[in-house]
Scaffold this motif. Structure first.
Motif, short mmCIF file in Angstrom:
data_model
loop_
_atom_site.label_atom_id
_atom_site.label_comp_id
_atom_site.label_asym_id
_atom_site.label_seq_id
_atom_site.Cartn_x
_atom_site.Cartn_y
_atom_site.Cartn_z
N PHE A 1 0.82 -1.22 0.00
CA PHE A 1 0.00 0.00 0.00
C PHE A 1 0.85 1.27 0.00
CE2 PHE A 1 -2.71 -3.23 1.73
CZ PHE A 1 -3.85 -3.05 0.98
N LEU B 1 -1.14 4.47 -0.72
CA LEU B 1 -1.97 4.95 0.39
C LEU B 1 -1.12 5.60 1.46
CD1 LEU B 1 -4.61 2.11 0.89
CD2 LEU B 1 -4.70 4.11 -0.54
N GLY C 1 -0.10 8.97 0.44
CA GLY C 1 -1.22 9.90 0.63
C GLY C 1 -1.32 10.33 2.08
N LEU C 2 -1.23 9.37 2.99
CA LEU C 2 -1.29 9.71 4.41
C LEU C 2 -0.15 10.65 4.79
CD1 LEU C 2 -2.18 6.29 6.01
CD2 LEU C 2 -3.57 8.33 6.06
N THR D 1 -1.01 14.28 3.72
CA THR D 1 -1.95 14.99 4.60
C THR D 1 -1.34 15.24 5.98
OG1 THR D 1 -2.92 12.85 5.05
CG2 THR D 1 -4.08 14.27 3.54
N PHE D 2 -0.49 14.30 6.45
CA PHE D 2 0.15 14.51 7.75
C PHE D 2 1.11 15.69 7.67
CE2 PHE D 2 2.97 13.43 11.32
CZ PHE D 2 2.01 13.38 12.30
N TYR E 1 0.71 18.31 5.80
CA TYR E 1 -0.08 19.53 5.80
C TYR E 1 -0.55 19.89 7.20
CZ TYR E 1 -0.38 20.34 0.81
OH TYR E 1 -0.10 20.66 -0.48
N THR E 2 -0.63 18.91 8.10
CA THR E 2 -1.07 19.21 9.47
C THR E 2 -0.18 20.27 10.11
OG1 THR E 2 -1.72 16.91 9.60
CG2 THR E 2 -1.71 18.11 11.63
N THR F 1 1.76 22.58 8.46
CA THR F 1 2.04 23.80 7.70
C THR F 1 1.18 24.94 8.25
OG1 THR F 1 0.41 23.12 6.10
CG2 THR F 1 2.69 22.67 5.56
N THR G 1 -1.58 27.70 8.29
CA THR G 1 -2.90 27.71 7.67
C THR G 1 -3.04 28.95 6.78
OG1 THR G 1 -3.72 28.81 9.62
CG2 THR G 1 -4.00 26.45 9.50
N MET G 2 -3.92 28.82 5.78
CA MET G 2 -4.10 29.91 4.83
C MET G 2 -5.36 30.70 5.10
SD MET G 2 -3.05 28.01 1.37
CE MET G 2 -3.29 29.37 0.27
N THR G 3 -6.07 30.39 6.15
CA THR G 3 -7.35 31.04 6.41
C THR G 3 -7.17 32.53 6.70
OG1 THR G 3 -7.96 28.99 7.48
CG2 THR G 3 -9.46 30.81 7.72
N ARG H 1 -8.58 35.50 8.68
CA ARG H 1 -9.51 35.69 9.81
C ARG H 1 -10.21 37.00 9.62
NH1 ARG H 1 -5.71 34.02 14.75
NH2 ARG H 1 -4.31 32.78 13.49
N PRO I 1 -13.28 39.13 9.93
CA PRO I 1 -13.71 40.37 10.57
C PRO I 1 -12.82 40.79 11.73
CG PRO I 1 -15.37 38.67 10.81
CD PRO I 1 -14.15 38.03 10.30
N ASP I 2 -12.28 39.84 12.45
CA ASP I 2 -11.60 40.17 13.70
C ASP I 2 -10.19 40.69 13.49
OD1 ASP I 2 -13.75 39.15 15.11
OD2 ASP I 2 -12.98 37.12 14.86
#
Lengths: 192, 334
Positions: free
Chosen positions: A20, A23, A26-27, A30-31, A33-34, A36, A38-40, A42, A44-45
């Protein structure tokens, strides 16, 4: 050929299937990216988005360098408006405060009907009317959606020479109408 | 103390243990939904909840309040009795499993010198009981799908039953390897057999692999969440449920995830075995959390399988592999 998949019986391929590897790769992705950043945004605040200069937001009425109103009350903006949301009442200005004798006594826009097409901006012969970059137009009172000349003549939070297309720091403040986001234009970052 | 007093004390202790375990299980969705959101956020390079309380810590409580005060809707053509009872039927088996799950070695309570076992009962057929009871939770799903009297919940319920039957076999056969290693069906003896890092994962890697995949399929998590496949079935077997009845299904799913994690730790990772600077129960909880993290991690990595692929994996790969594993284990032990 109904089945285009060729069977590959090489040892590496079989090992890849049995263990595998795909697979697990792939794991691992994603691990990774945990941890890195974040691109969010924020929104209004803490941060807010300043649009590009071509953005069509809330109207603003300009003055010339001497501080005189550029609007001459010609009513071309009102005539060119497809939704007829602009009301202009011209008057004769005897004091000479305007650029010409003719000025707008009343210049009002109904933001409930405006669709920010920018035709009024195009029609304006004195370049008095521009669509700015203020997009936080929601409010609790309906009366707030009728913006008068005095409100639009006041300088907006984002000046016209500011480049835009960036995220800046902001803070959420409250006024009589609800919440207002106050941007801090000195701190910019590109979010991509 | 007189014998009668000791008996009364034992009964009281058992009752307290049952209440404590049930309370913990009922509260589990709060931390787990928060954890799931946070893991999802970080894997998808976003923040996750941040606005409700400090770092979004009040989000699960807000969810709970919302679910309590939502309107409880029952479809007009539904079988009302089954519709109402299905969430409870789904919930009972996952709670009942914990009657025999051991959380640690016995400890002695100070002052009264009474030995306290960190399990409710030590059944000599523990693993058999757990697997049998855990398989019963499919009744809740299929009844919910049937009683909703709606197409997609019905399909979800049927898929769930097919999936449970296929994967229960592989799960049980994977556990057989462990039972052969420890010569006992009691969960306590299975853990005691793995003292000093002789964990079954070292001796039964294939068994663990089968257990893991079949376990994910048993608890209906991505990539095997066929009963609630929102792409094709709406929300699956609980499409028609709202408010607290839906919350019961959510609770069931989360507790089932903890059950499979607990079983995995007990069967393959030495239970509460670990370096002695921390108490055994802490090691146990840490391992369970690691398992839960893995399930969430896999959920946000893999796409969902197709139903025929799911069946093919269950019957054509996992089941023969499990049988082969038993055969080889038997040969090695002899």
């Amino acid at each position: 050929m109904s089945n285009n998949r060729k069977l590959n019986f090489s040892i590496t391929n079989i090992l890849k299937k049995v263990l595998f590897i795909d697979l697990i790769q792939g794991l691992a992705v994603t691990f990774g990216y945990t941890f890195t950043k974040t691109m969010t945004m924020r929104y209004p605040d803490e941060e807010t988005w300043i649009p590009y200069q071509r953005f069509r937001g809330l109207h603003t009425l300009n003055r010339n360098k001497a501080g005189r109103e550029l609007c001459v009350g010609c009513e071309l903006c009102a005539k060119s408006c497809p939704t007829q949301c602009i009301t202009v009442v011209p008057m004769e200005d005897k004091t000479g405060k305007g650029i010409a004798d003719r000025v707008a006594a009343r210049w009002e826009i109904n933001l409930l009907r405006c669709m920010f097409c920018g035709l009024c901006e195009d029609a304006c012969p004195t370049e008095a009317l521009k669509l700015g970059r203020q997009y936080e137009l929601a409010g609790k009172k309906m009366q707030r959606q009728f913006r008068s000349k005095d409100e639009l003549l006041a300088p907006q939070a984002i000046p016209f020479d500011f480049e835009g297309g960036v995220i800046v720091k902001a803070r959420l403040e409250r006024d009589e109408d609800g919440a207002v986001v106050k941007p801090d234009l000195s701190s910019q970052k590109r979010w991509w | 103390m007189s014998p009668a007093l000791i008996t009364i004390l034992e009964v009281v202790i058992i009752c307290v243990k049952v209440v404590v375990v049930c309370l913990i299980l009922f509260m589990l969705p709060l931390p787990l939904t928060y954890m799931e959101r946070k893991v999802a956020g970080h894997i998808q390079v976003r923040l996750g909840p941040f606005r409700t309380g400090f770092h979004g810590l009040l989000q699960p409580f807000a969810d709970m309040l919302k679910l309590i005060f939502k309107e409880d809707i029952i479809p007009s053509q539904a079988d009302r009795f089954l519709f109402k009872i299905a969430p409870i039927i789904a919930m009972v088996p996952v709670f009942t499993v914990y009657a025999t799950v051991p959380f640690g070695e016995s400890v002695t309570i100070p002052f009264i010198n009474q030995k306290l076992n960190l399990y409710i009962s030590d059944m000599n057929v523990g693993i058999l009981y757990v697997l049998a009871i855990a398989g019963l939770s499919v009744y809740g799903m299929i009844l919910a799908g049937w009683a909703s009297n709606s197409k997609y919940p019905m399909l979800g319920g049927l898929r769930s039953s097919a999936q449970m039957i296929s994967y229960e076999l592989a799960l049980s056969l994977a556990a057989v390897g462990v039972v052969m290693m420890s010569n006992s069906l009691s969960l306590l003896d299975i853990v005691r057999g793995q003292y000093d890092w002789h964990w079954n994962i070292i001796y039964q890697p294939v068994g663990f692999f089968i257990f893991l995949i079949a376990g994910i399929a048993e608890i209906n998590r991505i990539p095997f969440d066929m009963p609630e496949d929102e792409g094709t079935l709406g929300a699956g077997y609980h499409s028609e449920y709202s408010a607290m009845r839906f919350a019961f299904f959510m609770l069931t799913e989360y507790v089932a995830m903890v059950t499979i994690s607990t079983l995995g730790v007990i069967l393959f990772f030495g239970g509460w075995d670990g370096p002695s600077f921390l108490p055994g129960i802490v090691w146990f909880v840490l391992k369970v959390i690691a398992f839960i993290y893995f399930f969430m991690w896999a959920r946000f990595t893999f796409p969902r399988y197709r139903f025929d692929q799911l069946m093919a994996i269950g019957w054509k790969i996992l089941l023969p592999l499990a049988l082969l594993n038993i055969l080889i284990t038997g040969l090695v032990i002899i």
